[in-house]
Design a protein around this motif. Structure first.
Motif, PDB file in Angstrom:
ATOM      1  N   GLN A   7      43.261  36.893  36.036  1.00 39.13           N
ATOM      2  CA  GLN A   7      42.815  36.921  34.556  1.00 39.13           C
ATOM      3  C   GLN A   7      43.756  36.386  33.647  1.00 39.13           C
ATOM      4  N   ALA A   8      45.153  37.002  33.702  1.00 40.25           N
ATOM      5  CA  ALA A   8      46.043  36.600  32.875  1.00 40.25           C
ATOM      6  C   ALA A   8      46.279  35.028  33.098  1.00 40.25           C
ATOM      7  N   ALA A  10      39.913  41.648  31.139  1.00 38.85           N
ATOM      8  CA  ALA A  10      41.058  42.265  32.032  1.00 38.85           C
ATOM      9  C   ALA A  10      41.088  43.535  32.197  1.00 38.85           C
ATOM     10  N   ALA A  41      43.806  41.208  38.018  1.00 39.09           N
ATOM     11  CA  ALA A  41      44.757  41.288  36.775  1.00 39.09           C
ATOM     12  C   ALA A  41      45.262  40.104  36.543  1.00 39.09           C
ATOM     13  N   ASP A  93      41.318  39.984  27.014  1.00 36.80           N
ATOM     14  CA  ASP A  93      42.086  41.145  27.259  1.00 36.80           C
ATOM     15  C   ASP A  93      40.816  42.214  27.752  1.00 36.80           C
TER      16      ASP A  93
END
Length: 230
Positions: free
Chosen positions: A132-133, A85, A129, A82
């Motif tokens: 990365q998720a 991100a 984003a 997190d």
């Protein structure tokens, strides 16, 4: 570097594709995807063996060597995913993921298929984003070493949940082969030996300060973001 498998599909896509111990040639994409210029994106590196996410001119630049079956890699994503991100989304950080597949010596193609899905997910329609998720989802659903690994449908479902571009998801669910996993592993293992003198994952390398990152320090990312240059 030999790109034999990709050469057969030249001009459609450029890609690349065992050793070890546990512990941008941009991809050309046909279709309707359009880059969101207001968001950091995702693209394949010039050597074809990494995926860079974030703004290319971000003040902090790291390489992240990771293996899909490596439990320590999953733990690092759990602990810092997190934060990575947020730093990527704010423009502070660019991450180049360099997957390795050496744990496939256990008898499956688990790591190869996850790494392949990562390369299929990268492209102009997938933001940093979202990528990365997707990475966090992949390692968050990690199976035991030597397991069969996720199916193409499961990989595609994780990509969809993460916001990966629909055109890329079509390729994932179809099981399109984009990388030569052995060649990918060789290239990234050689880079890792050059920088860390060993093939061990996870390994993070600070490209700005030309130094290995001590990820055993719980403040490693905060320190990187606070001091991006030597």
């Amino acid at each position: 570097m030999r790109l034999s498998r990709v050469a057969a599909a030249v001009l459609a896509v450029l890609a690349l594709s065992a050793v070890g111990s546990t512990t941008g040639c941009t991809r050309l994409v046909d279709g309707t995807a359009h880059p969101n210029l207001n968001m950091p994106g995702s693209e394949i590196t010039e050597d074809g063996a990494g995926i860079q996410i974030g703004y290319p001119d971000a003040p902090v630049q790291i390489e992240f060597y990771t293996e899909p079956q490596c439990p320590a890699c999953a733990q690092l994503q759990h602990d810092f995913g997190d934060q990575l991100a947020l730093a990527i989304g704010s423009g502070q950080l660019a991450v180049t993921y360099r997957p390795l597949t050496f744990l496939d010596h256990l008898g499956t193609d688990y790591s190869a298929r996850v790494a392949n899905a990562m390369f299929l997910a990268a492209g102009p329609g997938t933001t940093g984003a979202a990528f990365q998720a997707f990475v966090q989802d992949l390692w968050g659903h990690q199976q035991a070493e030597g397991s069969r690994g996720p199916t193409d449908d499961e990989l595609a479902s994780m990509a969809d949940d993460s916001g990966v571009d629909p055109d890329q998801i079509v390729s994932i669910v179809a099981g399109e082969e984009f990388i030569d996993s052995e060649e990918l592993n060789q290239v990234n293992a050689e880079l890792l030996i050059d920088t860390a003198y060993d093939v061990s994952t996870p390994t993070i390398y600070d490209l700005v300060n030309d130094d290995l990152v001590d990820t055993s320090d719980p403040e490693w990312l905060a320190k990187l973001l606070a001091t991006p240059t030597s």
